[in-house]
Design a protein around this motif. Structure first.
Motif, PDB file in Angstrom:
ATOM      1  N   LYS A  24      17.473  -6.834   8.023  1.00  0.00           N
ATOM      2  CA  LYS A  24      18.296  -6.666   6.828  1.00  0.00           C
ATOM      3  C   LYS A  24      18.745  -8.032   6.311  1.00  0.00           C
ATOM      4  O   LYS A  24      18.944  -8.219   5.117  1.00  0.00           O
ATOM      5  CB  LYS A  24      19.511  -5.792   7.143  1.00  0.00           C
ATOM      6  CG  LYS A  24      19.169  -4.328   7.369  1.00  0.00           C
ATOM      7  CD  LYS A  24      20.393  -3.534   7.793  1.00  0.00           C
ATOM      8  CE  LYS A  24      20.025  -2.071   8.053  1.00  0.00           C
ATOM      9  NZ  LYS A  24      21.198  -1.295   8.550  1.00  0.00           N
ATOM     10  N   THR A  25      18.908  -8.975   7.218  1.00  0.00           N
ATOM     11  CA  THR A  25      19.270 -10.342   6.829  1.00  0.00           C
ATOM     12  C   THR A  25      18.161 -11.329   7.169  1.00  0.00           C
ATOM     13  O   THR A  25      18.017 -12.352   6.515  1.00  0.00           O
ATOM     14  CB  THR A  25      20.557 -10.803   7.539  1.00  0.00           C
ATOM     15  OG1 THR A  25      20.347 -10.786   8.965  1.00  0.00           O
ATOM     16  CG2 THR A  25      21.720  -9.880   7.189  1.00  0.00           C
ATOM     17  N   ASP A  26      17.367 -11.008   8.211  1.00  0.00           N
ATOM     18  CA  ASP A  26      16.290 -11.900   8.678  1.00  0.00           C
ATOM     19  C   ASP A  26      16.829 -13.311   8.908  1.00  0.00           C
ATOM     20  O   ASP A  26      16.249 -14.302   8.478  1.00  0.00           O
ATOM     21  CB  ASP A  26      15.146 -11.932   7.675  1.00  0.00           C
ATOM     22  CG  ASP A  26      13.827 -12.372   8.311  1.00  0.00           C
ATOM     23  OD1 ASP A  26      13.808 -12.591   9.544  1.00  0.00           O
ATOM     24  OD2 ASP A  26      12.829 -12.506   7.574  1.00  0.00           O
ATOM     25  N   ASP A  27      17.931 -13.371   9.636  1.00  0.00           N
ATOM     26  CA  ASP A  27      18.644 -14.632   9.856  1.00  0.00           C
ATOM     27  C   ASP A  27      18.929 -14.774  11.349  1.00  0.00           C
ATOM     28  O   ASP A  27      19.624 -13.939  11.938  1.00  0.00           O
ATOM     29  CB  ASP A  27      19.948 -14.624   9.054  1.00  0.00           C
ATOM     30  CG  ASP A  27      20.759 -15.903   9.211  1.00  0.00           C
ATOM     31  OD1 ASP A  27      20.318 -16.813   9.955  1.00  0.00           O
ATOM     32  OD2 ASP A  27      21.839 -15.988   8.606  1.00  0.00           O
ATOM     33  N   ILE A  28      18.403 -15.831  11.959  1.00  0.00           N
ATOM     34  CA  ILE A  28      18.601 -16.025  13.397  1.00  0.00           C
ATOM     35  C   ILE A  28      20.069 -16.239  13.759  1.00  0.00           C
ATOM     36  O   ILE A  28      20.448 -16.096  14.919  1.00  0.00           O
ATOM     37  CB  ILE A  28      17.755 -17.202  13.936  1.00  0.00           C
ATOM     38  CG1 ILE A  28      18.071 -18.496  13.171  1.00  0.00           C
ATOM     39  CG2 ILE A  28      16.273 -16.871  13.883  1.00  0.00           C
ATOM     40  CD1 ILE A  28      17.352 -19.715  13.700  1.00  0.00           C
ATOM     41  N   HIS A  29      20.905 -16.557  12.768  1.00  0.00           N
ATOM     42  CA  HIS A  29      22.329 -16.769  13.015  1.00  0.00           C
ATOM     43  C   HIS A  29      23.157 -15.503  12.776  1.00  0.00           C
ATOM     44  O   HIS A  29      24.374 -15.511  12.983  1.00  0.00           O
ATOM     45  CB  HIS A  29      22.871 -17.893  12.143  1.00  0.00           C
ATOM     46  CG  HIS A  29      22.219 -19.215  12.407  1.00  0.00           C
ATOM     47  ND1 HIS A  29      21.151 -19.678  11.643  1.00  0.00           N
ATOM     48  CD2 HIS A  29      22.454 -20.160  13.341  1.00  0.00           C
ATOM     49  CE1 HIS A  29      20.774 -20.850  12.105  1.00  0.00           C
ATOM     50  NE2 HIS A  29      21.537 -21.172  13.134  1.00  0.00           N
TER      51      HIS A  29
END
Length: 208
Positions: A24-29
């Motif tokens: 949904k964000t595709d963000d490693i953080h």
């Protein structure tokens, strides 16, 4: 949830939910938003796949062309912590199984298995990730027909492997419940993160 209720399909459903939530964000953080109650097997399985999904993308990031040396070090150390977290979570899943099997008496000729239920689930979690990303490759509009066809063939193999792993898990659990196979757990005993076992770490401590 009982061990009989934790089917391969249920485990894959939880793994896929974690994958979808991450993307949904595709963000490693991005912060993990585990929807399951802490301490439940559902929560552990979601946590397991979230770790795998983040690490999948960390492995992509660290291979970026022209990445700065400092970024490589940062990402590699992050991956190292992730591997330890993954291992610890797998062992918690095995603890859950051991608790549920504590009253089962294996037959004298019960067979051993080369891996525990949690390590089969570990492989199932990774297969879900491979399927997700391989399916994306079959849908790439900027790729050649040949590329998409090759990826479609690989996807079919992964789907077959997913089915086989699920069958192996369920047959293994059924055999344990019947007493014809036993669950025996050997902890990983990883040495590289232990300051008392990694020579680079404990020798550095002496020099300080």
């Amino acid at each position: 949830m009982t061990v009989q209720e934790l089917t391969a399909a249920k485990a894959n459903e939880i793994f896929n939910r974690a994958i979808d939530d991450y993307h949904k964000t595709d963000d490693i953080h991005a912060k993990e938003q585990n929807p399951f109650a802490e301490g439940t097997i559902e929560s552990l399985l979601y946590r397991k796949n979230w770790i795998d999904t983040v690490q999948w993308h960390l492995e992509d990031e660290v291979r970026a062309p022209n990445i700065a040396d400092a970024s490589v070090v940062h990402l590699k150390r992050w991956i190292d912590r992730s591997n330890q977290d993954r291992n610890d979570t797998v062992e918690k899943i095995d603890d859950w199984y051991l608790t549920h099997f504590r009253d089962i008496k294996p037959s004298p000729d019960a067979r051993l298995n080369s891996e525990s239920p949690a390590w089969i689930l570990d492989r199932m979690s990774i297969i879900c990730l491979k399927i997700y990303h391989m399916r994306l490759e079959t849908q790439r509009s900027d790729a050649t027909d040949e590329h998409r066809k090759k990826c479609e063939n690989k996807l079919n193999v992964l789907l077959e492997q997913q089915s086989d792993l699920g069958r192996c898990l369920e047959e293994y659990i059924g055999d344990i419940l019947a007493g014809t196979r036993m669950m025996k757990v050997y902890r990983q005993m990883k040495m590289y993160n232990d300051e008392s076992l990694n020579p680079v770490l404990y020798q550095k401590g002496k020099s300080n």
